[in-house]
Design a protein around this motif. Structure first.
Motif, PDB file in Angstrom:
ATOM      1  N   ILE A   1       7.464  13.529  13.364  1.00 47.72           N
ATOM      2  CA  ILE A   1       7.499  12.074  13.511  1.00 47.72           C
ATOM      3  C   ILE A   1       7.306  11.474  12.127  1.00 47.72           C
ATOM      4  CG2 ILE A   1       6.365  10.017  14.430  1.00 47.72           C
ATOM      5  CD1 ILE A   1       5.476  11.611  16.827  1.00 47.72           C
ATOM      6  N   VAL A   2       8.127  10.469  11.804  1.00 43.76           N
ATOM      7  CA  VAL A   2       7.969   9.716  10.562  1.00 43.76           C
ATOM      8  C   VAL A   2       7.790   8.254  10.929  1.00 43.76           C
ATOM      9  CG1 VAL A   2       8.961   9.105   8.332  1.00 43.76           C
ATOM     10  CG2 VAL A   2       9.476  11.345   9.343  1.00 43.76           C
ATOM     11  N   THR A   3       6.621   7.686  10.687  1.00 40.13           N
ATOM     12  CA  THR A   3       6.431   6.255  10.960  1.00 40.13           C
ATOM     13  C   THR A   3       7.086   5.456   9.829  1.00 40.13           C
ATOM     14  OG1 THR A   3       4.298   5.997   9.831  1.00 40.13           O
ATOM     15  CG2 THR A   3       4.243   6.775  12.110  1.00 40.13           C
ATOM     16  N   GLY A   4       7.671   4.323  10.207  1.00 40.83           N
ATOM     17  CA  GLY A   4       8.388   3.536   9.210  1.00 40.83           C
ATOM     18  C   GLY A   4       9.610   4.269   8.692  1.00 40.83           C
TER      19      GLY A   4
ATOM     20  N   ASP B   1       4.930  -0.202  17.057  1.00 45.08           N
ATOM     21  CA  ASP B   1       4.422  -1.320  16.259  1.00 45.08           C
ATOM     22  C   ASP B   1       2.969  -1.002  15.932  1.00 45.08           C
ATOM     23  OD1 ASP B   1       3.507  -3.641  15.122  1.00 45.08           O
ATOM     24  OD2 ASP B   1       4.253  -4.968  16.698  1.00 45.08           O
ATOM     25  N   LEU B   2       2.726  -0.586  14.715  1.00 45.87           N
ATOM     26  CA  LEU B   2       1.381  -0.163  14.307  1.00 45.87           C
ATOM     27  C   LEU B   2       0.395  -1.321  14.211  1.00 45.87           C
ATOM     28  CD1 LEU B   2       2.448   2.466  11.655  1.00 45.87           C
ATOM     29  CD2 LEU B   2       1.004   2.958  13.643  1.00 45.87           C
TER      30      LEU B   2
ATOM     31  N   ALA C   1       4.451   4.546   7.334  1.00 47.90           N
ATOM     32  CA  ALA C   1       4.663   3.098   7.406  1.00 47.90           C
ATOM     33  C   ALA C   1       3.524   2.332   6.731  1.00 47.90           C
ATOM     34  CB  ALA C   1       4.792   2.663   8.867  1.00 47.90           C
ATOM     35  N   GLY C   2       3.839   1.148   6.255  1.00 49.66           N
ATOM     36  CA  GLY C   2       2.792   0.352   5.622  1.00 49.66           C
ATOM     37  C   GLY C   2       3.223  -1.077   5.383  1.00 49.66           C
ATOM     38  N   VAL C   3       2.238  -1.931   5.167  1.00 54.20           N
ATOM     39  CA  VAL C   3       2.461  -3.338   4.838  1.00 54.20           C
ATOM     40  C   VAL C   3       1.756  -3.606   3.519  1.00 54.20           C
ATOM     41  CG1 VAL C   3       2.161  -5.720   5.593  1.00 54.20           C
ATOM     42  CG2 VAL C   3       2.457  -3.914   7.295  1.00 54.20           C
ATOM     43  N   MET C   4       2.411  -4.341   2.632  1.00 53.38           N
ATOM     44  CA  MET C   4       1.812  -4.641   1.331  1.00 53.38           C
ATOM     45  C   MET C   4       1.940  -6.120   0.993  1.00 53.38           C
ATOM     46  SD  MET C   4       2.534  -2.860  -2.403  1.00 53.38           S
ATOM     47  CE  MET C   4       4.101  -3.654  -2.755  1.00 53.38           C
ATOM     48  N   TRP C   5       0.808  -6.751   0.693  1.00 50.73           N
ATOM     49  CA  TRP C   5       0.735  -8.103   0.167  1.00 50.73           C
ATOM     50  C   TRP C   5       1.350  -9.186   1.064  1.00 50.73           C
ATOM     51  CZ3 TRP C   5       3.137  -6.694  -5.236  1.00 50.73           C
ATOM     52  CH2 TRP C   5       2.287  -5.798  -5.895  1.00 50.73           C
TER      53      TRP C   5
END
Length: 317
Positions: free
Chosen positions: A32-35, A84-85, A112-116
């Protein structure tokens, strides 16, 4: 002992000795690869050779485009897994969907990630969007998938299953965990979005190390990585007030093509050389190093793990 992780060489790494060509054949493995629909995650999906790959993402439309690209380039077809993390209920549904189809999982890339993002953006459960997505979301996702990971380790010839969590150089810039900033409120609103991002990247390393401690004797190899300074959609919030000057500084350094970003996490997740690297941290390109010293604080790691458990219990039981 790995190289000193705070070295500026992470911005200007030497030519990689591990490349996509060195990823071993993964026939029979489930990943599994998130994002996985864009950026480094998409490259990781594309380069995970012959594994059965679930591409976990929010957008089915974007995921389908990535899946088509994969098929065009490799003849292989990835599978979409809605995730949806930033929503704990969505995470639970996603893992239930996966576990209804598979009993084993051999590779989990928490990419996966969110930045700024703008400060007014929070998760469905009221957490800081960056910490809630990058840390709490991946914590819950990994815990729910642990039965499949343990089964994957049991069935593998090497008796291992791997969890790779994507952190960043930002982990070094975090001063610690500001507990008052993890949920939305006046205290959080006083913290700039870069600092919130940095503490989430420190949180990634702390949780990865806790997974290593708790499951290492059961065949789980948990590592974390700084994938490098990469040109991806992660920088889409660069126009946010206060963010642009920092981005210009990074832009004036070297931002590498996106395929470079997959190298270090593929090395951590697939190379025979990292099979016994439980709890380790890797930096560009495919080098072991030391993270922020605060990430090595066992008490802080335990406290963060307990905090994550408490939040999950409050919202999803």
């Amino acid at each position: 002992m790995g190289q000193t992780a705070s070295s500026f060489s992470q911005f200007f790494p030497a030519k990689p000795t591990f490349t996509a060509a060195d990823v071993p054949d993964l026939t029979g493995k489930i990943a599994i690869v998130t994002g996985g629909n864009a950026g480094i995650g998409k490259e990781t999906v594309l380069l995970t050779r012959n594994a059965k790959v679930y591409l976990a993402a929010r957008s089915k439309t974007k995921a389908e485009v990535a899946i088509q690209d994969l098929h065009a380039g490799t003849g292989k077809t990835a599978l979409f897994l809605e995730l949806d993390l930033s929503d704990l209920a969505s995470i639970k549904r996603s893992t239930q969907e996966f576990l209804s189809k598979e009993t084993e999982l051999h590779l989990l890339f928490n990419n996966a990630g969110v930045m700024w993002p703008p400060i007014d953006q929070v998760t469905a459960n009221g957490y800081d969007l960056q910490f809630g997505t990058n840390v709490l979301g991946h914590f819950y996702f990994t815990e729910l998938l642990m039965p499949a990971l343990l089964a994957g380790a049991t069935s593998s010839s090497d008796k291992k299953a791997r969890v790779v969590t994507t952190s960043s150089f930002g982990n070094y810039l975090a001063k610690g965990i500001n507990w008052d900033s993890l949920k939305d409120g006046p205290a959080r609103r006083k913290v700039d979005t870069q600092a919130l991002y940095n503490q989430s990247k420190l949180g990634n390393v702390l949780i990865a190390r806790e997974v290593a401690k708790r499951y290492g004797d059961k065949g789980i190899v948990s590592t974390s990585v700084n994938p490098g300074n990469i040109r991806t959609e992660l920088t889409r919030y660069v126009k946010t007030p206060g963010v642009l000057p920092y981005f210009i500084l990074v832009q004036n350094m070297i931002l590498y093509p996106v395929h470079y970003g997959a190298i270090t996490q593929l090395y951590a997740g697939t190379s025979p050389q990292t099979l016994d690297s439980n709890g380790k941290f890797f930096v560009p390109w495919a080098r072991e190093a030391q993270p922020n010293a605060k990430a090595l604080d066992s008490d802080l790691g335990q406290r963060l793990w307990s905090w994550c458990e408490e939040q999950v219990k409050v919202h999803v039981g």
